[in-house]
Design a protein around this motif. Structure first.
Motif, mmCIF file in Angstrom:
data_model
loop_
_atom_site.group_PDB
_atom_site.id
_atom_site.type_symbol
_atom_site.label_atom_id
_atom_site.label_comp_id
_atom_site.label_asym_id
_atom_site.label_seq_id
_atom_site.Cartn_x
_atom_site.Cartn_y
_atom_site.Cartn_z
ATOM 1 N N ILE A 145 0.865 -1.188 0.000
ATOM 2 C CA ILE A 145 0.000 0.000 0.000
ATOM 3 C C ILE A 145 0.895 1.228 0.000
ATOM 4 C CG2 ILE A 145 -1.790 1.276 1.256
ATOM 5 C CD1 ILE A 145 -2.615 -1.416 2.456
ATOM 6 N N THR A 171 0.597 5.461 -0.430
ATOM 7 C CA THR A 171 -0.300 6.625 -0.424
ATOM 8 C C THR A 171 -1.776 6.198 -0.547
ATOM 9 O OG1 THR A 171 0.029 6.971 -2.777
ATOM 10 C CG2 THR A 171 1.394 8.280 -1.297
ATOM 11 N N GLY A 172 -2.122 5.215 0.248
ATOM 12 C CA GLY A 172 -3.513 4.793 0.344
ATOM 13 C C GLY A 172 -4.022 3.966 -0.828
ATOM 14 N N ALA A 173 -3.150 3.647 -1.751
ATOM 15 C CA ALA A 173 -3.582 2.853 -2.906
ATOM 16 C C ALA A 173 -2.777 1.562 -2.983
ATOM 17 C CB ALA A 173 -3.393 3.656 -4.182
ATOM 18 N N LEU A 174 -3.383 0.571 -3.589
ATOM 19 C CA LEU A 174 -2.713 -0.721 -3.732
ATOM 20 C C LEU A 174 -1.658 -0.634 -4.846
ATOM 21 C CD1 LEU A 174 -3.356 -3.441 -2.268
ATOM 22 C CD2 LEU A 174 -4.528 -4.131 -4.327
ATOM 23 N N ASN A 201 -8.256 -7.895 -6.084
ATOM 24 C CA ASN A 201 -9.355 -7.890 -5.098
ATOM 25 C C ASN A 201 -8.995 -8.694 -3.853
ATOM 26 O OD1 ASN A 201 -10.958 -6.285 -6.645
ATOM 27 N ND2 ASN A 201 -11.967 -8.010 -7.667
ATOM 28 N N LYS A 242 -6.501 -6.763 -1.825
ATOM 29 C CA LYS A 242 -7.188 -5.683 -1.109
ATOM 30 C C LYS A 242 -7.945 -6.230 0.095
ATOM 31 C CE LYS A 242 -8.491 -2.132 -3.485
ATOM 32 N NZ LYS A 242 -9.199 -1.341 -4.470
ATOM 33 N N ILE A 274 -7.259 -5.252 3.979
ATOM 34 C CA ILE A 274 -8.334 -4.701 4.828
ATOM 35 C C ILE A 274 -8.461 -5.536 6.107
ATOM 36 C CG2 ILE A 274 -10.852 -4.395 4.988
ATOM 37 C CD1 ILE A 274 -10.732 -3.437 2.039
ATOM 38 N N SER A 314 -9.107 4.693 2.739
ATOM 39 C CA SER A 314 -8.681 4.884 1.349
ATOM 40 C C SER A 314 -8.842 3.584 0.548
ATOM 41 C CB SER A 314 -7.246 5.381 1.279
ATOM 42 O OG SER A 314 -6.395 4.420 1.833
ATOM 43 N N LEU A 315 -8.559 2.456 1.197
ATOM 44 C CA LEU A 315 -8.724 1.162 0.500
ATOM 45 C C LEU A 315 -10.185 0.910 0.177
ATOM 46 C CD1 LEU A 315 -6.337 -1.309 2.351
ATOM 47 C CD2 LEU A 315 -6.236 -0.707 -0.040
ATOM 48 N N ASN A 316 -11.046 1.221 1.166
ATOM 49 C CA ASN A 316 -12.482 1.013 0.955
ATOM 50 C C ASN A 316 -13.029 1.940 -0.114
ATOM 51 O OD1 ASN A 316 -13.027 -1.106 2.699
ATOM 52 N ND2 ASN A 316 -13.052 0.261 4.466
ATOM 53 N N LYS A 318 -11.372 3.334 -2.607
ATOM 54 C CA LYS A 318 -10.889 2.989 -3.946
ATOM 55 C C LYS A 318 -11.483 1.676 -4.436
ATOM 56 C CE LYS A 318 -7.124 6.054 -3.866
ATOM 57 N NZ LYS A 318 -5.910 6.411 -3.208
ATOM 58 N N GLY A 319 -12.023 0.881 -3.480
ATOM 59 C CA GLY A 319 -12.651 -0.375 -3.874
ATOM 60 C C GLY A 319 -14.053 -0.192 -4.404
#
Lengths: 130, 119
Positions: A33, A35-38, A90, A93, A97, B113-115, B117-118
């Motif tokens: 991860i 800057t908040g992105a995968l 997915n 992610k 989470i 942010s993950l949620n 962007k999902g």
């Protein structure tokens, strides 16, 4: 109550369902991860010391040419990274989470203990009788 | 490292000076005060070590080499100072809570942010 996702017993049971890297090296997708992105990277994974594995990038465009230490187990978050044998954003992610949720719960439990200690220190004047 | 420090202490007793002092810790949700001897390094290289007495077996504790400074969740004073110790522990707990809140916020930001962007 301790977090079942992070408990040692649960981790041992989980290992049965994970793929563990052997002597041979192979190509995997590394997720992190940033800057908040995968972020996804493709590279080669091989066994390393201390029950971990090392990841080497294939993409030489990036300035970072270092080896990164990751978990020996597939889909286990270690060092803020996880690897999968097949490309699956997915799933990565979902795992991140799950990991972040578990971390949050663990930290909240710790914080609750410190709060209780603080209340005790501020309210009671009793001393421990050794 | 710990074993090396202990060995140094054992082999060079002249390097360390000892003073009677009081050790304060949190034990079983209450403050605990124990008398004993604090051993300090004259060369200021190693930290302090507190030897608790009287006890059936000799027990010791890693402490800071300065009076009234928390290290290893313990603080020591030359004189008995209950209120000062309590204040230090209150500050320590408040600092821990602040740090944990900051960490939780970081994890929650990542989750958000993950949620997002999902979706």
């Amino acid at each position: 109550m301790s977090n079942p996702y992070l408990s040692k017993k649960r981790l041992k049971n989980d290992e049965k369902y994970h793929f563990r890297i052997g002597k041979e090296s192979f190509d995997v997708y590394l997720y992190s991860i940033r800057t908040g992105a995968l972020e996804k990277r493709f590279g080669n994974l091989s066994k390393s010391a201390r029950g971990h594995a090392q990841f080497v990038f294939f993409n030489q465009d990036s300035l970072c040419n270092d080896r990164i230490i990751v978990s020996q187990l597939e889909s286990r978050v270690f060092n803020g990274l996880l690897w999968l044998r097949e490309e699956n954003d997915n799933e990565a992610k979902r795992l991140f989470i799950q990991h972040e949720n578990a971390k949050c719960e663990e930290l909240k439990e710790k914080m609750e203990k410190h709060r209780q200690n603080l209340i005790l220190l501020q309210t009671t004047k009793e001393w421990h009788k050794a | 490292m710990h074993a090396l420090k202990m060995k140094t202490r054992y082999l060079n007793p002249a390097r360390f000076e000892e003073h009677p002092a009081f050790l304060y810790t949190i034990y079983q949700n209450a403050l605990r005060c124990q008398p004993g001897i604090v051993s300090l390094d004259k060369e200021k290289e190693l930290g302090g070590r507190f030897y608790i007495e009287p006890s059936v077996k000799v027990s010791s504790f890693n402490v800071d080499d300065q009076e009234g400074v928390m290290w290893n969740r313990a603080v020591w004073f030359y004189e008995k100072s209950d209120e000062k110790a309590r204040e230090i522990f209150v500050k320590y707990e408040q600092e821990c809570i602040r740090e944990l809140e900051h960490k939780i916020k970081g994890h929650e930001d990542i989750l958000r942010s993950l949620n997002l962007k999902g979706e």
